[in-house]
Design a protein around this motif. Structure first.
Motif, PDB file in Angstrom:
ATOM      1  N   ASN A 341      60.159  42.577 -44.298  1.00 36.55           N
ATOM      2  CA  ASN A 341      59.282  41.469 -43.722  1.00 36.55           C
ATOM      3  C   ASN A 341      59.486  40.309 -44.250  1.00 36.55           C
ATOM      4  N   VAL A 342      59.353  39.304 -43.417  1.00 37.64           N
ATOM      5  CA  VAL A 342      59.688  37.947 -44.013  1.00 37.64           C
ATOM      6  C   VAL A 342      58.410  37.003 -43.524  1.00 37.64           C
ATOM      7  N   LEU A 343      57.705  36.439 -44.454  1.00 36.82           N
ATOM      8  CA  LEU A 343      56.606  35.561 -44.058  1.00 36.82           C
ATOM      9  C   LEU A 343      56.911  34.089 -44.629  1.00 36.82           C
ATOM     10  N   ALA A 344      56.813  33.300 -43.665  1.00 30.69           N
ATOM     11  CA  ALA A 344      57.081  31.784 -44.052  1.00 30.69           C
ATOM     12  C   ALA A 344      56.068  30.843 -43.359  1.00 30.69           C
ATOM     13  N   GLY A 345      55.867  29.783 -43.745  1.00 26.09           N
ATOM     14  CA  GLY A 345      54.870  28.686 -43.332  1.00 26.09           C
ATOM     15  C   GLY A 345      55.172  27.354 -43.928  1.00 26.09           C
ATOM     16  N   ILE A 346      54.861  26.360 -43.120  1.00 28.52           N
ATOM     17  CA  ILE A 346      54.683  25.092 -43.194  1.00 28.52           C
ATOM     18  C   ILE A 346      53.371  24.416 -42.993  1.00 28.52           C
ATOM     19  N   GLU A 347      52.821  23.634 -44.178  1.00 27.44           N
ATOM     20  CA  GLU A 347      51.694  22.981 -43.938  1.00 27.44           C
ATOM     21  C   GLU A 347      51.633  21.598 -44.529  1.00 27.44           C
ATOM     22  N   SER A 348      50.673  20.761 -44.063  1.00 21.20           N
ATOM     23  CA  SER A 348      50.262  19.672 -44.721  1.00 21.20           C
ATOM     24  C   SER A 348      48.944  19.039 -44.607  1.00 21.20           C
ATOM     25  N   PHE A 349      48.311  18.387 -45.707  1.00 26.07           N
ATOM     26  CA  PHE A 349      46.918  18.245 -45.766  1.00 26.07           C
ATOM     27  C   PHE A 349      46.763  16.872 -46.432  1.00 26.07           C
ATOM     28  N   GLU A 350      45.777  16.185 -45.754  1.00 27.68           N
ATOM     29  CA  GLU A 350      45.226  14.825 -46.547  1.00 27.68           C
ATOM     30  C   GLU A 350      43.822  15.107 -46.963  1.00 27.68           C
ATOM     31  N   GLN A 351      43.533  14.669 -48.038  1.00 27.41           N
ATOM     32  CA  GLN A 351      42.348  14.899 -48.669  1.00 27.41           C
ATOM     33  C   GLN A 351      41.957  13.557 -49.242  1.00 27.41           C
ATOM     34  N   PHE A 352      40.544  13.061 -49.167  1.00 25.68           N
ATOM     35  CA  PHE A 352      40.092  11.885 -49.640  1.00 25.68           C
ATOM     36  C   PHE A 352      38.580  11.782 -50.315  1.00 25.68           C
ATOM     37  N   ALA A 353      38.277  11.034 -50.936  1.00 31.24           N
ATOM     38  CA  ALA A 353      36.698  10.945 -51.238  1.00 31.24           C
ATOM     39  C   ALA A 353      36.260   9.530 -51.468  1.00 31.24           C
ATOM     40  N   GLN A 354      34.999   9.368 -50.879  1.00 32.11           N
ATOM     41  CA  GLN A 354      34.518   8.142 -50.704  1.00 32.11           C
ATOM     42  C   GLN A 354      33.161   8.105 -51.597  1.00 32.11           C
ATOM     43  N   ASN A 355      33.199   7.088 -52.430  1.00 30.25           N
ATOM     44  CA  ASN A 355      31.840   7.064 -53.427  1.00 30.25           C
ATOM     45  C   ASN A 355      30.760   6.246 -52.640  1.00 30.25           C
ATOM     46  N   ARG A 356      29.709   6.747 -52.396  1.00 34.70           N
ATOM     47  CA  ARG A 356      28.526   6.172 -51.722  1.00 34.70           C
ATOM     48  C   ARG A 356      27.281   5.800 -52.421  1.00 34.70           C
ATOM     49  N   PHE A 371      37.273   4.304 -53.121  1.00 33.57           N
ATOM     50  CA  PHE A 371      37.975   5.433 -52.159  1.00 33.57           C
ATOM     51  C   PHE A 371      39.365   5.672 -52.951  1.00 33.57           C
ATOM     52  N   ILE A 372      39.547   7.253 -52.726  1.00 32.69           N
ATOM     53  CA  ILE A 372      40.898   7.654 -53.199  1.00 32.69           C
ATOM     54  C   ILE A 372      41.230   8.703 -52.350  1.00 32.69           C
ATOM     55  N   ARG A 373      42.649   8.668 -51.940  1.00 40.05           N
ATOM     56  CA  ARG A 373      43.062   9.857 -51.355  1.00 40.05           C
ATOM     57  C   ARG A 373      44.727  10.253 -51.601  1.00 40.05           C
ATOM     58  N   ASN A 374      44.996  11.142 -50.958  1.00 34.27           N
ATOM     59  CA  ASN A 374      46.223  11.648 -51.259  1.00 34.27           C
ATOM     60  C   ASN A 374      46.746  12.733 -50.215  1.00 34.27           C
ATOM     61  N   PHE A 375      48.065  12.831 -50.044  1.00 35.29           N
ATOM     62  CA  PHE A 375      48.619  13.452 -49.091  1.00 35.29           C
ATOM     63  C   PHE A 375      49.681  14.658 -49.667  1.00 35.29           C
ATOM     64  N   THR A 376      49.677  15.856 -49.039  1.00 36.75           N
ATOM     65  CA  THR A 376      50.360  16.992 -49.666  1.00 36.75           C
ATOM     66  C   THR A 376      51.136  17.707 -48.547  1.00 36.75           C
ATOM     67  N   GLY A 377      52.219  17.969 -48.829  1.00 38.28           N
ATOM     68  CA  GLY A 377      53.143  18.603 -47.907  1.00 38.28           C
ATOM     69  C   GLY A 377      53.600  20.007 -48.339  1.00 38.28           C
ATOM     70  N   ALA A 378      53.871  21.129 -47.923  1.00 39.89           N
ATOM     71  CA  ALA A 378      54.415  22.256 -48.461  1.00 39.89           C
ATOM     72  C   ALA A 378      54.930  23.185 -47.401  1.00 39.89           C
ATOM     73  N   ALA A 379      56.017  23.989 -47.978  1.00 37.31           N
ATOM     74  CA  ALA A 379      56.816  24.935 -47.326  1.00 37.31           C
ATOM     75  C   ALA A 379      56.777  26.214 -48.174  1.00 37.31           C
ATOM     76  N   TYR A 380      56.554  27.394 -47.567  1.00 36.33           N
ATOM     77  CA  TYR A 380      56.649  28.651 -48.478  1.00 36.33           C
ATOM     78  C   TYR A 380      57.238  29.736 -47.622  1.00 36.33           C
ATOM     79  N   VAL A 381      57.684  30.601 -48.355  1.00 35.84           N
ATOM     80  CA  VAL A 381      58.619  31.785 -47.899  1.00 35.84           C
ATOM     81  C   VAL A 381      58.519  33.069 -48.694  1.00 35.84           C
ATOM     82  N   GLN A 382      58.427  34.185 -48.028  1.00 33.11           N
ATOM     83  CA  GLN A 382      58.272  35.223 -48.999  1.00 33.11           C
ATOM     84  C   GLN A 382      59.066  36.520 -48.231  1.00 33.11           C
ATOM     85  N   GLY A 383      59.909  37.180 -48.879  1.00 37.03           N
ATOM     86  CA  GLY A 383      60.709  38.141 -48.374  1.00 37.03           C
ATOM     87  C   GLY A 383      60.128  39.557 -49.027  1.00 37.03           C
ATOM     88  N   THR A 384      59.797  40.501 -48.250  1.00 31.87           N
ATOM     89  CA  THR A 384      59.316  41.924 -48.746  1.00 31.87           C
ATOM     90  C   THR A 384      60.163  43.066 -48.276  1.00 31.87           C
TER      91      THR A 384
END
Length: 660
Positions: A341-356, A371-384
């Motif tokens: 079995n081979v499992l693989a994926g790609i993802e990206s997300f943005e997160q931020f915080a706003q002081n009120r 206000f602060i924010r950052n961006f993350t991208g990732a790729a993963y793979v797994q072989g079984t």
């Protein structure tokens, strides 16, 4: 306790002879049975038997949760070797794993695939928060899950699967009320509805409750006291909606955890200070089948949170910060054969915080803004690869963060279960990027990296006895450490921390008995360089953690409808701050005090179908009236927090409608 609760308990206990009398050959065949080696998916997202899965994993089922009479998720998880619970600021309870404080985003918790950690600090708030009656199954992985989960799965993953429409297929309700000797302890109500249609299904799970965290006196390290009965509360509410149409799935979880306490940082306040956690978690995914071997699942997740909210200006911990996260993911699952079995994926997300919070302008000091924010991208793979010699799992996650650059977290596992024996050899790494508040308060903060080596071996003595032992070593480099300075939050990287130890479990499961015994030993000698965790009196330990813990849970199924559960939880000596701790005038510091070992004994009696779909349970907690505490696991001078008071609990469950 008052006489009336005792009489209720005795009255129900007297039903035992009648229940035993009902035991005949027909009911014997229907008695509850358990599989010693269940199928699990959490460690790798690929279905394995529990003994061959590439992770150290514990499974708790709905039947076991109901049998022990759990009132809270803490009651369930503290029976898992490696898990402990500790006090944080504002009376919040956080999680530890294998002798390491995991509250700051080191343990990932999922409910139906939705990330429950808050984004600001990565915390999980426990204590009267989550409804255990909604749970179908929990899989707990002790060890990194970063290669397939990323994020907060540095030390482990708690994967909670709630009841689906297929499980409910009707309308059900649960209620639970607990009593201290002088007040109610909690009062909860839960309602579930589920309906299966030709091409889809819908489920709705709702929960609301109120509780007093304790009815004991709390004394801070300076000698100021308060009665927790009137000054420490939780009011949880939760709504979980699931929709399915053919291959399209949607999930919405609304969670509101309102809590308050006069205990904030190191002192007792003159008023109750709220700490409110509100979140909206939503996901939509669609599973495509490409031929017979490949499936492709795109998904979108959205998190909208208001964590640690305290709307009272100019009070300790005053916060009003909105956090959001938007994630896109595409996962590929390719079954080349039954062996590969081979499992693989790609993802990206943005997160931020706003002081009120207008009284705290420019809260994020590193950017001198609200206000602060950052961006993350990732790729993963797994072989079984599965074969007759061993199962091999090889994988990793490549991550890019716009503020911290790149990182790679590999994972290697060799496992195999023969007829009576199984073994696992596991090596994993984890990469944990700083959270939004980590970044907002220290511009020089760095990610932390973890290396974990584990070995497990088990032996199935016969059809009902199974024993397993695992040893592990955890090393965290550049750990991000929380430092409360003059009532304000701050974070800093230290050189390293970690632990090593051994965990053992014996399971006895057949049609009549379900017995679980486990023991765990942890040692931080030579691994912990964080002085905020260290204890001068004992270099083998860190603050708040015991070197030795053990649990015994024995469930006796007298009939298919009647069970009696006894639970014993032992926590060895540990160190924590309390009034009377020695003060050193030379360097203006307090020395933590040695706390005696504790033994908590709970008993619960459960009767199913007492009357046409009505289930009744009654139990006593902390029968030995032990002084049991949540202990702060870092040098924040928060005194030990009384917990697990003697309590009587009554539970009712009723099935109103059955669509089957």
């Amino acid at each position: 306790m008052k006489a009336t609760p005792y009489l209720l308990f005795v009255l129900l206990a007297l039903l035992t002879p009648n229940a035993m009398a009902q035991l005949d050959s027909s009911s014997t065949d229907a008695l509850l049975s358990f599989d010693l080696d269940q199928l699990v998916t959490t460690p790798s997202k690929v279905k394995f038997s529990q003994n061959e899965s590439p992770g150290i994993v514990s499974v708790i089922t709905e039947k076991e949760i109901k049998a022990i009479g759990a009132n809270d998720l803490i009651d369930v998880l503290k029976l898992v070797p490696g898990i402990s619970f500790h006090a944080d600021v504002n009376g919040i309870v956080g999680i530890g794993m294998r002798g390491i404080w995991g509250h700051e985003g080191k343990v990932l918790m999922l409910i139906d695939g939705q990330e429950m950690n808050e984004l600001l600090y990565g915390n999980l708030a426990f204590g009267g928060h989550y409804d255990v009656t909604q749970i179908k199954r929990i899989e707990v992985v002790r060890g990194p899950g970063s290669s397939v989960y990323g994020g907060f799965s540095e030390l482990g993953v708690i994967n909670i699967i709630t009841k689906s429409a297929e499980d409910i297929h009707g309308v059900e309700a649960n209620s639970s009320v607990g009593f201290f000797n002088d007040s109610y302890a909690h009062r909860n109500v839960s309602v579930r509805a589920g309906k299966v249609y030709e091409n889809g299904s819908i489920s709705i799970l709702g929960f609301a409750g109120q509780s007093h965290k304790s009815n004991q006196m709390y004394t801070d390290i300076y000698g100021k006291s308060t009665n927790l009965k009137n000054n420490a509360f939780t009011d949880p509410m939760n709504l979980n909606i699931g929709l399915n149409y053919k291959k399209l799935n949607a999930k919405l979880i609304l969670d509101a955890y309102n809590t308050g306490s006069r205990i904030t940082y190191d002192t007792v306040e003159n008023q109750t200070i709220p700490a409110r956690f509100k979140s909206l978690n939503a996901e939509v995914n669609y599973k495509f089948k490409v031929g017979t071997k490949l499936s492709i699942t795109p998904k979108i997740q959205y998190l909208h949170q208001l964590p640690w909210n305290n709307p009272l200006p100019y009070t300790s911990g005053n916060l009003n910060i909105l956090t959001k996260k938007i994630l896109g993911n595409v996962e590929f699952d390719y079954n080349y054969s039954r062996q590969l079995n081979v499992l693989a994926g790609i993802e990206s997300f943005e997160q931020f915080a706003q002081n009120r919070e207008v009284t705290k302008p420019n809260l994020f000091t590193t950017v001198n803004a609200d206000f602060i924010r950052n961006f993350t991208g990732a790729a993963y793979v797994q072989g079984t690869l599965k074969n007759n010699i061993a199962n091999f799992t090889l994988g990793g996650r490549y991550l890019y963060n716009n503020l911290f650059g790149t990182a790679f977290s590999p994972r290697v596992a060799v496992t195999k279960a023969f007829e009576d024996v199984h073994f696992k050899l596991l090596y994993s790494e984890a990469f944990k990027a700083p959270t939004l508040m980590n970044m907002g308060l220290n511009k020089d903060i760095k990610p932390e990296k973890t290396q974990v080596l584990e070995f497990e071996s088990g032996y199935k003595i016969n059809a009902v006895f199974d024993v397993s032992v695992n040893v592990f070593s955890i090393l965290i480099k550049d750990p991000i450490v929380y430092l409360p300075i003059d009532g304000n939050d701050y974070f800093e990287n230290y050189n390293q921390t970690g632990s090593m130890g051994v965990e053992g479990a014996l399971r006895i499961k057949n049609h009549r008995w379900n017995v679980n015994l486990n023991y765990a030993y942890y040692n931080s000698a030579g691994l912990n360089n964080v002085d905020n965790y260290a204890i001068s009196q004992n270099t083998n330990s860190v603050l708040g953690f015991a070197n030795h813990t053990a649990n015994v849970n024995a469930i006796f199924n007298a009939t298919s409808n009647f069970s009696i559960s006894n639970t014993l939880s032992f926590v060895g000596e540990r160190y924590g701050y309390q009034f009377g701790s020695v003060y050193n005038e030379v360097d203006s510091t307090y020395a933590p005090a040695k706390l005696n070992p504790t033994l908590q004994w709970n008993i619960f009696i459960n009767k199913k179908d007492l009357w046409k779909g009505l289930d009744v349970g009654i139990g006593l907690s902390n029968i030995l009236n032990q002084k049991i505490y949540f202990v702060q696991p870092y040098d924040g001078l928060n005194a030990i927090y009384p917990a697990f008071n003697p309590m009587l609990t009554i539970k009712l469950a009723y099935r109103f409608v059955d669509f089957k």
